[in-house]
Design a protein around this motif. Structure first.
Motif, short mmCIF file in Angstrom:
data_model
loop_
_atom_site.label_atom_id
_atom_site.label_comp_id
_atom_site.label_asym_id
_atom_site.label_seq_id
_atom_site.Cartn_x
_atom_site.Cartn_y
_atom_site.Cartn_z
N MET A 173 51.95 31.95 62.00
CA MET A 173 53.15 31.37 62.60
C MET A 173 52.83 30.36 63.69
O MET A 173 53.71 29.62 64.14
CB MET A 173 54.06 32.48 63.14
CG MET A 173 54.53 33.45 62.06
SD MET A 173 55.37 32.65 60.69
CE MET A 173 56.97 32.40 61.42
N ASN A 174 51.57 30.29 64.12
CA ASN A 174 51.14 29.31 65.12
C ASN A 174 50.40 28.13 64.49
O ASN A 174 49.85 27.29 65.20
CB ASN A 174 50.26 29.97 66.18
CG ASN A 174 51.04 30.98 66.98
OD1 ASN A 174 52.13 30.69 67.46
ND2 ASN A 174 50.50 32.17 67.13
N SER A 184 44.53 22.93 63.45
CA SER A 184 45.91 23.30 63.80
C SER A 184 46.85 22.52 62.88
O SER A 184 46.86 21.30 62.89
CB SER A 184 46.21 22.98 65.26
OG SER A 184 47.55 23.31 65.55
N PHE A 185 47.61 23.24 62.06
CA PHE A 185 48.51 22.62 61.10
C PHE A 185 49.92 22.44 61.63
O PHE A 185 50.79 21.94 60.94
CB PHE A 185 48.55 23.45 59.81
CG PHE A 185 47.26 23.39 59.04
CD1 PHE A 185 47.01 22.35 58.17
CD2 PHE A 185 46.30 24.36 59.19
CE1 PHE A 185 45.83 22.27 57.45
CE2 PHE A 185 45.10 24.31 58.48
CZ PHE A 185 44.87 23.26 57.61
N GLY A 186 50.18 22.88 62.84
CA GLY A 186 51.52 22.78 63.41
C GLY A 186 52.35 24.00 63.06
O GLY A 186 51.98 24.82 62.22
N ILE A 187 53.49 24.11 63.70
CA ILE A 187 54.36 25.27 63.52
C ILE A 187 55.45 24.93 62.51
O ILE A 187 56.15 23.93 62.65
CB ILE A 187 54.95 25.71 64.87
CG1 ILE A 187 53.80 26.15 65.79
CG2 ILE A 187 55.96 26.84 64.68
CD1 ILE A 187 54.22 26.48 67.20
N TYR A 188 55.59 25.74 61.50
CA TYR A 188 56.52 25.49 60.39
C TYR A 188 57.85 26.21 60.53
O TYR A 188 58.73 26.05 59.70
CB TYR A 188 55.87 25.89 59.06
CG TYR A 188 54.89 24.88 58.55
CD1 TYR A 188 55.07 24.28 57.32
CD2 TYR A 188 53.77 24.51 59.29
CE1 TYR A 188 54.17 23.35 56.84
CE2 TYR A 188 52.86 23.59 58.82
CZ TYR A 188 53.06 23.00 57.59
OH TYR A 188 52.17 22.07 57.12
N GLY A 189 57.99 27.04 61.54
CA GLY A 189 59.25 27.76 61.74
C GLY A 189 59.25 29.13 61.10
O GLY A 189 58.39 29.48 60.32
N ASN A 190 60.27 29.90 61.44
CA ASN A 190 60.39 31.26 60.95
C ASN A 190 61.46 31.30 59.86
O ASN A 190 62.59 30.90 60.08
CB ASN A 190 60.78 32.21 62.09
CG ASN A 190 60.71 33.66 61.70
OD1 ASN A 190 60.92 34.02 60.54
ND2 ASN A 190 60.42 34.50 62.66
N TYR A 191 61.09 31.77 58.70
CA TYR A 191 62.00 31.82 57.56
C TYR A 191 62.71 33.17 57.43
O TYR A 191 63.32 33.45 56.42
CB TYR A 191 61.25 31.47 56.28
CG TYR A 191 60.97 30.00 56.17
CD1 TYR A 191 61.62 29.23 55.22
CD2 TYR A 191 60.07 29.36 57.03
CE1 TYR A 191 61.38 27.87 55.11
CE2 TYR A 191 59.82 28.02 56.94
CZ TYR A 191 60.48 27.27 55.98
OH TYR A 191 60.24 25.92 55.89
N GLY A 192 62.61 33.99 58.45
CA GLY A 192 63.35 35.24 58.49
C GLY A 192 62.71 36.37 57.72
O GLY A 192 61.56 36.31 57.30
#
Length: 100
Positions: free
Chosen positions: A41-42, A67-75
């Protein structure tokens, strides 16, 4: 949906619609198709699928320090059940993924 196991055969995660979820359904990572890896998630390398059913960490992965960046939380996708133990294995150069 693909149920994923560690080197001891224990069910540790599910791969659902490009997302990695723990056994309780919580989003814990994302799949990067081009690289063929999961990131946490990071945005850090988490592991990859080995032999179609194992989620393992490649010890010498070229992505370890990227570091690929943060893609967000899909729940949460919910609980898909326990798929049981599929048996132990040993893969040189790989370690078990730590699911937090």
């Amino acid at each position: 949906m693909i149920d994923l196991h560690d080197s001891h055969g224990k069910h540790i995660a599910n791969f659902v619609n490009g997302q990695l979820h723990d056994t309780h359904g919580r989003n814990i990572g994302h799949f990067l198709e081009r690289e063929g890896i999961f990131i946490d998630m990071n945005g850090r390398y988490l592991g990859e699928i080995v032999d179609k059913k194992r989620l393992l960490y490649r010890n010498n992965s070229p992505y370890k320090f990227v570091s690929f960046g943060i893609y967000g939380n899909y729940g949460n996708v919910g609980n898909y059940g326990n798929y049981g133990n599929i048996g132990s294995c040993c893969y040189g150069g790989f370690s078990d993924v730590t699911i937090k």
